[in-house]
Design a protein around this motif. Structure first.
Motif, PDB file in Angstrom:
ATOM      1  N   ARG A 110       0.733  -1.323  -0.045  1.00 14.95           N
ATOM      2  CA  ARG A 110      -0.018   0.040  -0.027  1.00 14.95           C
ATOM      3  C   ARG A 110       0.872   1.328  -0.182  1.00 14.95           C
ATOM      4  O   ARG A 110       0.474   2.061  -0.763  1.00 14.95           O
ATOM      5  CB  ARG A 110      -0.845  -0.046   1.163  1.00 14.95           C
ATOM      6  N   ALA A 111       1.870   1.291   0.908  1.00 17.20           N
ATOM      7  CA  ALA A 111       2.797   2.243   0.916  1.00 17.20           C
ATOM      8  C   ALA A 111       3.609   2.693  -0.714  1.00 17.20           C
ATOM      9  O   ALA A 111       3.795   3.773  -1.114  1.00 17.20           O
ATOM     10  CB  ALA A 111       3.714   2.105   1.757  1.00 17.20           C
ATOM     11  N   ASP A 112       3.949   1.811  -1.030  1.00 17.13           N
ATOM     12  CA  ASP A 112       4.541   1.665  -2.856  1.00 17.13           C
ATOM     13  C   ASP A 112       3.441   2.135  -3.657  1.00 17.13           C
ATOM     14  O   ASP A 112       3.649   2.891  -4.683  1.00 17.13           O
ATOM     15  CB  ASP A 112       4.945   0.221  -3.115  1.00 17.13           C
ATOM     16  N   ALA A 113       2.250   1.875  -3.532  1.00 17.31           N
ATOM     17  CA  ALA A 113       1.242   2.348  -4.412  1.00 17.31           C
ATOM     18  C   ALA A 113       0.395   3.540  -3.875  1.00 17.31           C
ATOM     19  O   ALA A 113      -0.127   4.051  -4.758  1.00 17.31           O
ATOM     20  CB  ALA A 113       0.054   1.321  -4.333  1.00 17.31           C
ATOM     21  N   GLY A 114       1.138   4.222  -2.824  1.00 20.23           N
ATOM     22  CA  GLY A 114       0.846   5.439  -2.749  1.00 20.23           C
ATOM     23  C   GLY A 114      -0.651   5.689  -1.802  1.00 20.23           C
ATOM     24  O   GLY A 114      -1.128   6.815  -1.685  1.00 20.23           O
ATOM     25  N   GLN A 115      -0.689   4.548  -1.447  1.00 20.37           N
ATOM     26  CA  GLN A 115      -2.338   4.551  -0.777  1.00 20.37           C
ATOM     27  C   GLN A 115      -2.302   4.908   0.974  1.00 20.37           C
ATOM     28  O   GLN A 115      -3.185   4.827   1.370  1.00 20.37           O
ATOM     29  CB  GLN A 115      -3.023   3.177  -0.926  1.00 20.37           C
ATOM     30  N   LEU A 116      -0.986   4.926   1.494  1.00 23.21           N
ATOM     31  CA  LEU A 116      -0.982   5.306   2.643  1.00 23.21           C
ATOM     32  C   LEU A 116      -0.385   6.965   2.935  1.00 23.21           C
ATOM     33  O   LEU A 116       0.370   7.295   2.214  1.00 23.21           O
ATOM     34  CB  LEU A 116       0.317   4.521   3.403  1.00 23.21           C
ATOM     35  N   THR A 117      -0.784   7.582   3.907  1.00 23.99           N
ATOM     36  CA  THR A 117      -0.480   8.815   3.972  1.00 23.99           C
ATOM     37  C   THR A 117       0.403   9.025   5.244  1.00 23.99           C
ATOM     38  O   THR A 117      -0.118   8.347   6.446  1.00 23.99           O
ATOM     39  CB  THR A 117      -1.732   9.629   4.145  1.00 23.99           C
ATOM     40  N   MET A 118       1.311   9.555   5.236  1.00 21.69           N
ATOM     41  CA  MET A 118       2.374   9.847   6.282  1.00 21.69           C
ATOM     42  C   MET A 118       2.107  11.255   7.368  1.00 21.69           C
ATOM     43  O   MET A 118       1.648  12.043   6.470  1.00 21.69           O
ATOM     44  CB  MET A 118       3.616   9.852   5.880  1.00 21.69           C
ATOM     45  N   ARG A 119       1.699  10.810   8.249  1.00 21.81           N
ATOM     46  CA  ARG A 119       1.609  11.969   9.176  1.00 21.81           C
ATOM     47  C   ARG A 119       2.901  12.375  10.086  1.00 21.81           C
ATOM     48  O   ARG A 119       3.368  11.321  10.737  1.00 21.81           O
ATOM     49  CB  ARG A 119       0.380  11.544  10.413  1.00 21.81           C
ATOM     50  N   LYS A 120       3.214  13.430   9.913  1.00 22.22           N
ATOM     51  CA  LYS A 120       4.403  14.176  10.447  1.00 22.22           C
ATOM     52  C   LYS A 120       4.187  14.497  11.821  1.00 22.22           C
ATOM     53  O   LYS A 120       3.427  15.527  11.888  1.00 22.22           O
ATOM     54  CB  LYS A 120       5.316  14.978   9.629  1.00 22.22           C
ATOM     55  N   GLU A 121       4.953  14.129  12.884  1.00 23.19           N
ATOM     56  CA  GLU A 121       4.609  14.782  14.133  1.00 23.19           C
ATOM     57  C   GLU A 121       6.089  15.102  14.809  1.00 23.19           C
ATOM     58  O   GLU A 121       6.914  14.253  14.595  1.00 23.19           O
ATOM     59  CB  GLU A 121       4.043  13.795  14.952  1.00 23.19           C
ATOM     60  N   PRO A 122       5.997  15.932  15.701  1.00 26.32           N
ATOM     61  CA  PRO A 122       7.528  16.227  16.267  1.00 26.32           C
ATOM     62  C   PRO A 122       7.570  15.339  17.259  1.00 26.32           C
ATOM     63  O   PRO A 122       6.622  14.571  17.913  1.00 26.32           O
ATOM     64  CB  PRO A 122       7.343  17.567  16.995  1.00 26.32           C
ATOM     65  N   LEU A 123       8.843  14.588  17.580  1.00 28.72           N
ATOM     66  CA  LEU A 123       9.234  13.731  18.663  1.00 28.72           C
ATOM     67  C   LEU A 123      10.332  14.105  19.601  1.00 28.72           C
ATOM     68  O   LEU A 123      11.519  14.722  18.926  1.00 28.72           O
ATOM     69  CB  LEU A 123       9.503  12.583  17.792  1.00 28.72           C
ATOM     70  N   ASP A 124      10.068  14.155  20.672  1.00 33.22           N
ATOM     71  CA  ASP A 124      11.058  14.469  21.599  1.00 33.22           C
ATOM     72  C   ASP A 124      12.055  13.450  22.311  1.00 33.22           C
ATOM     73  O   ASP A 124      11.689  12.335  22.619  1.00 33.22           O
ATOM     74  CB  ASP A 124      10.145  15.086  23.056  1.00 33.22           C
ATOM     75  N   LEU A 125      13.148  13.689  21.833  1.00 31.32           N
ATOM     76  CA  LEU A 125      14.389  12.575  21.869  1.00 31.32           C
ATOM     77  C   LEU A 125      15.232  13.011  23.110  1.00 31.32           C
ATOM     78  O   LEU A 125      16.270  12.475  23.253  1.00 31.32           O
ATOM     79  CB  LEU A 125      15.151  12.265  20.902  1.00 31.32           C
ATOM     80  N   ARG A 126      14.817  14.032  23.859  1.00 32.21           N
ATOM     81  CA  ARG A 126      15.744  14.406  24.994  1.00 32.21           C
ATOM     82  C   ARG A 126      15.981  13.286  25.882  1.00 32.21           C
ATOM     83  O   ARG A 126      16.815  13.115  26.560  1.00 32.21           O
ATOM     84  CB  ARG A 126      15.305  15.795  25.360  1.00 32.21           C
ATOM     85  N   TRP A 127      14.885  12.571  26.213  1.00 30.10           N
ATOM     86  CA  TRP A 127      14.862  11.471  27.209  1.00 30.10           C
ATOM     87  C   TRP A 127      15.652  10.177  26.837  1.00 30.10           C
ATOM     88  O   TRP A 127      16.104   9.420  27.649  1.00 30.10           O
ATOM     89  CB  TRP A 127      13.431  11.134  27.421  1.00 30.10           C
ATOM     90  N   TRP A 128      15.850  10.150  25.517  1.00 30.72           N
ATOM     91  CA  TRP A 128      16.453   9.133  25.042  1.00 30.72           C
ATOM     92  C   TRP A 128      17.874   8.741  25.452  1.00 30.72           C
ATOM     93  O   TRP A 128      18.766   9.792  25.175  1.00 30.72           O
ATOM     94  CB  TRP A 128      16.413   8.773  23.477  1.00 30.72           C
ATOM     95  N   ARG A 129      18.487   7.692  25.626  1.00 33.68           N
ATOM     96  CA  ARG A 129      19.894   7.608  25.955  1.00 33.68           C
ATOM     97  C   ARG A 129      20.193   6.071  25.254  1.00 33.68           C
ATOM     98  O   ARG A 129      19.544   5.140  25.248  1.00 33.68           O
ATOM     99  CB  ARG A 129      20.133   7.215  27.746  1.00 33.68           C
ATOM    100  N   PRO A 130      21.348   6.174  24.386  1.00 33.81           N
ATOM    101  CA  PRO A 130      21.653   4.825  23.739  1.00 33.81           C
ATOM    102  C   PRO A 130      22.183   3.834  24.979  1.00 33.81           C
ATOM    103  O   PRO A 130      22.757   4.375  26.003  1.00 33.81           O
ATOM    104  CB  PRO A 130      22.985   5.562  22.951  1.00 33.81           C
ATOM    105  N   THR A 131      22.086   2.566  24.307  1.00 36.02           N
ATOM    106  CA  THR A 131      22.429   1.593  25.060  1.00 36.02           C
ATOM    107  C   THR A 131      23.757   1.094  24.833  1.00 36.02           C
ATOM    108  O   THR A 131      24.160   1.146  23.579  1.00 36.02           O
ATOM    109  CB  THR A 131      21.517   0.613  25.205  1.00 36.02           C
ATOM    110  N   SER A 132      24.676   0.594  25.638  1.00 39.67           N
ATOM    111  CA  SER A 132      25.972   0.041  25.244  1.00 39.67           C
ATOM    112  C   SER A 132      25.884  -1.342  24.666  1.00 39.67           C
ATOM    113  O   SER A 132      25.130  -1.938  24.805  1.00 39.67           O
ATOM    114  CB  SER A 132      26.951   0.153  26.423  1.00 39.67           C
TER     115      SER A 132
END
Length: 91
Positions: free
Chosen positions: A69-91
Motif C-alpha cells: 500500500r505504501a508503494d502504491a501511494g495509498q498510505l499517508t504519512m503523518r509528521k509529528e514532532p518527537l522529543d528525543l531528549r529523554w533517549w539514552r543510547p544503550t551500550s
C-alpha cells in the motif's frame, strides 16, 4: 521502469524466503500430528507449533500488505514532532 521492476522482483524473492520457514514448520507439525503412532501429547505440540507458524505468516502477510500500500501511494504519512531528549543510547 526497470528499477521498479527490479525492486518488485527483490520484494517477491524476500517475501518468498521469509514465508518459507513458517510454512516448513507448519508442514512438519501437521505431518507429525498425522503420523501413525502420534500420541495426544505429540498432536498437541504439533498444533502449538502450527499455530505459532500461522501467526508468524499472518504478521508477515500484514507487513507485506502495508508495504504494498505504501508503494502504491495509498498510505499517508503523518509528521509529528518527537522529543528525543529523554533517549539514552544503550551500550
Amino acid at each position: 521502469m526497470a528499477e521498479a521492476h527490479e525492486t518488485q522482483k527483490r520484494f517477491t524473492a524476500d517475501a518468498s524466503h521469509e514465508l518459507r520457514t513458517p510454512l516448513t514448520r507448519l508442514r512438519l507439525a501437521t505431518s507429525s500430528a498425522l503420523a501413525d503412532g502420534a500420541t495426544d501429547e505429540d498432536k498437541k505440540k504439533a498444533l502449538e507449533v502450527a499455530d505459532a507458524a500461522a501467526q508468524s505468516m499472518g504478521r508477515l502477510v500484514q507487513e507485506m500488505l502495508v508495504l504494498a500500500r505504501a508503494d502504491a501511494g495509498q498510505l499517508t504519512m503523518r509528521k509529528e514532532p518527537l522529543d528525543l531528549r529523554w533517549w539514552r543510547p544503550t551500550s
